[in-house]
Design a protein around this motif. Structure first.
Motif, PDB file in Angstrom:
ATOM      1  N   UNK A   1      26.317  35.795  50.913  1.00 44.55           N
ATOM      2  CA  UNK A   1      26.463  35.389  49.518  1.00 44.55           C
ATOM      3  C   UNK A   1      25.413  36.036  48.636  1.00 44.55           C
ATOM      4  N   UNK A   2      24.200  36.165  49.114  1.00 40.63           N
ATOM      5  CA  UNK A   2      23.114  36.727  48.320  1.00 40.63           C
ATOM      6  C   UNK A   2      23.340  38.160  47.890  1.00 40.63           C
ATOM      7  N   UNK A   3      24.296  38.843  48.492  1.00 40.16           N
ATOM      8  CA  UNK A   3      24.544  40.233  48.145  1.00 40.16           C
ATOM      9  C   UNK A   3      25.694  40.399  47.164  1.00 40.16           C
ATOM     10  N   UNK A   4      26.208  39.317  46.621  1.00 40.48           N
ATOM     11  CA  UNK A   4      27.266  39.401  45.617  1.00 40.48           C
ATOM     12  C   UNK A   4      26.638  39.778  44.279  1.00 40.48           C
ATOM     13  N   UNK A   5      27.154  40.819  43.669  1.00 39.52           N
ATOM     14  CA  UNK A   5      26.625  41.283  42.388  1.00 39.52           C
ATOM     15  C   UNK A   5      27.589  40.917  41.272  1.00 39.52           C
ATOM     16  N   UNK A   6      27.038  40.531  40.144  1.00 41.31           N
ATOM     17  CA  UNK A   6      27.846  40.168  38.978  1.00 41.31           C
ATOM     18  C   UNK A   6      28.733  41.329  38.567  1.00 41.31           C
ATOM     19  N   UNK A   7      28.220  42.548  38.649  1.00 41.41           N
ATOM     20  CA  UNK A   7      28.990  43.722  38.232  1.00 41.41           C
ATOM     21  C   UNK A   7      30.280  43.871  39.036  1.00 41.41           C
ATOM     22  N   UNK A   8      30.292  43.419  40.285  1.00 40.91           N
ATOM     23  CA  UNK A   8      31.498  43.488  41.107  1.00 40.91           C
ATOM     24  C   UNK A   8      32.550  42.523  40.587  1.00 40.91           C
ATOM     25  N   UNK A   9      32.103  41.319  40.264  1.00 39.76           N
ATOM     26  CA  UNK A   9      33.022  40.314  39.721  1.00 39.76           C
ATOM     27  C   UNK A   9      33.570  40.749  38.362  1.00 39.76           C
ATOM     28  N   UNK A  10      32.710  41.310  37.525  1.00 38.55           N
ATOM     29  CA  UNK A  10      33.152  41.772  36.208  1.00 38.55           C
ATOM     30  C   UNK A  10      34.239  42.832  36.332  1.00 38.55           C
ATOM     31  N   UNK A  11      34.037  43.789  37.228  1.00 39.35           N
ATOM     32  CA  UNK A  11      35.029  44.852  37.416  1.00 39.35           C
ATOM     33  C   UNK A  11      36.349  44.267  37.913  1.00 39.35           C
ATOM     34  N   UNK A  12      36.285  43.334  38.841  1.00 32.81           N
ATOM     35  CA  UNK A  12      37.501  42.719  39.385  1.00 32.81           C
ATOM     36  C   UNK A  12      38.263  41.935  38.323  1.00 32.81           C
TER      37      UNK A  12
ATOM     38  N   UNK B   1      40.835  35.228  41.899  1.00 39.04           N
ATOM     39  CA  UNK B   1      40.599  35.473  40.469  1.00 39.04           C
ATOM     40  C   UNK B   1      40.018  34.268  39.729  1.00 39.04           C
ATOM     41  N   UNK B   2      40.591  33.070  39.824  1.00 34.10           N
ATOM     42  CA  UNK B   2      39.989  31.946  39.075  1.00 34.10           C
ATOM     43  C   UNK B   2      38.577  31.609  39.539  1.00 34.10           C
ATOM     44  N   UNK B   3      38.288  31.852  40.806  1.00 39.16           N
ATOM     45  CA  UNK B   3      36.928  31.604  41.312  1.00 39.16           C
ATOM     46  C   UNK B   3      35.957  32.611  40.704  1.00 39.16           C
ATOM     47  N   UNK B   4      36.374  33.874  40.648  1.00 39.14           N
ATOM     48  CA  UNK B   4      35.529  34.915  40.049  1.00 39.14           C
ATOM     49  C   UNK B   4      35.291  34.619  38.572  1.00 39.14           C
ATOM     50  N   UNK B   5      36.341  34.195  37.881  1.00 40.25           N
ATOM     51  CA  UNK B   5      36.200  33.850  36.460  1.00 40.25           C
ATOM     52  C   UNK B   5      35.256  32.673  36.277  1.00 40.25           C
ATOM     53  N   UNK B   6      35.345  31.686  37.152  1.00 38.92           N
ATOM     54  CA  UNK B   6      34.469  30.507  37.058  1.00 38.92           C
ATOM     55  C   UNK B   6      33.011  30.888  37.297  1.00 38.92           C
ATOM     56  N   UNK B   7      32.779  31.786  38.252  1.00 41.69           N
ATOM     57  CA  UNK B   7      31.405  32.237  38.529  1.00 41.69           C
ATOM     58  C   UNK B   7      30.837  32.950  37.313  1.00 41.69           C
ATOM     59  N   UNK B   8      31.625  33.849  36.719  1.00 44.31           N
ATOM     60  CA  UNK B   8      31.152  34.586  35.540  1.00 44.31           C
ATOM     61  C   UNK B   8      30.907  33.647  34.362  1.00 44.31           C
ATOM     62  N   UNK B   9      31.770  32.657  34.202  1.00 38.38           N
ATOM     63  CA  UNK B   9      31.582  31.673  33.130  1.00 38.38           C
ATOM     64  C   UNK B   9      30.304  30.880  33.352  1.00 38.38           C
TER      65      UNK B   9
END
Length: 134
Positions: free
Chosen positions: A22-33, A89-97
């Motif tokens: 989990x610690x290696x998840x980058x915000x930029x990856x979620x944004x691109x997705x 997708x909804x999980x990624x959106x929730x994390x970014x929010x």
């Protein structure tokens, strides 16, 4: 049947599904997705993020390695999410929010704040600084 991403790095094979910690998840990856899911084209995502189209692809692939599954049908244009991508997708959106909410968080006016400490009030433990003479 669950699809897994090829070429996961060997040191990460002991993670569930071949995914990254989990610690290696980058915000930029979620944004691109999320942007790819919304805009449908890697070129549009690249323009929006002011990066190269190849970087968009690399970020999606890195996110897929982290997730341990294929999130995007890479041969389709416009981009189409896999079943796992649709679920993610909804999980990624929730994390970014949540990250955005944390970034713009401002304490309420009546909330206590930490006391201000000036540098002159700080003192290094004895012997740490050569010039520390009491």
């Amino acid at each position: 049947m669950r699809s897994t991403v090829k070429n996961a790095k060997p040191e990460r094979e002991n993670q569930p599904g071949g995914s990254l910690p989990v610690g290696e998840l980058k915000v930029s990856l979620l944004e691109a997705f999320v942007l790819l899911a919304c805009l449908g084209k890697r070129t549009a995502v690249a323009h929006e993020l002011r990066i190269e189209q190849g970087t968009v692809t690399k970020r999606i692939q890195e996110l897929e390695r982290w997730a341990g599954t294929v999130l995007v049908e890479h041969q389709s244009s416009p981009a189409k999410l896999t079943r796992q991508g649709v679920e993610f997708l909804p999980k990624a959106q929730a994390i970014l929010t949540a990250i955005e909410d944390a970034r713009v968080f401002k304490p309420e006016p009546n909330m206590p704040t930490a006391p201000k400490v000036s540098v002159s009030q700080l003192r290094a433990p004895s012997g740490v600084l050569k010039s520390d003479k009491v």
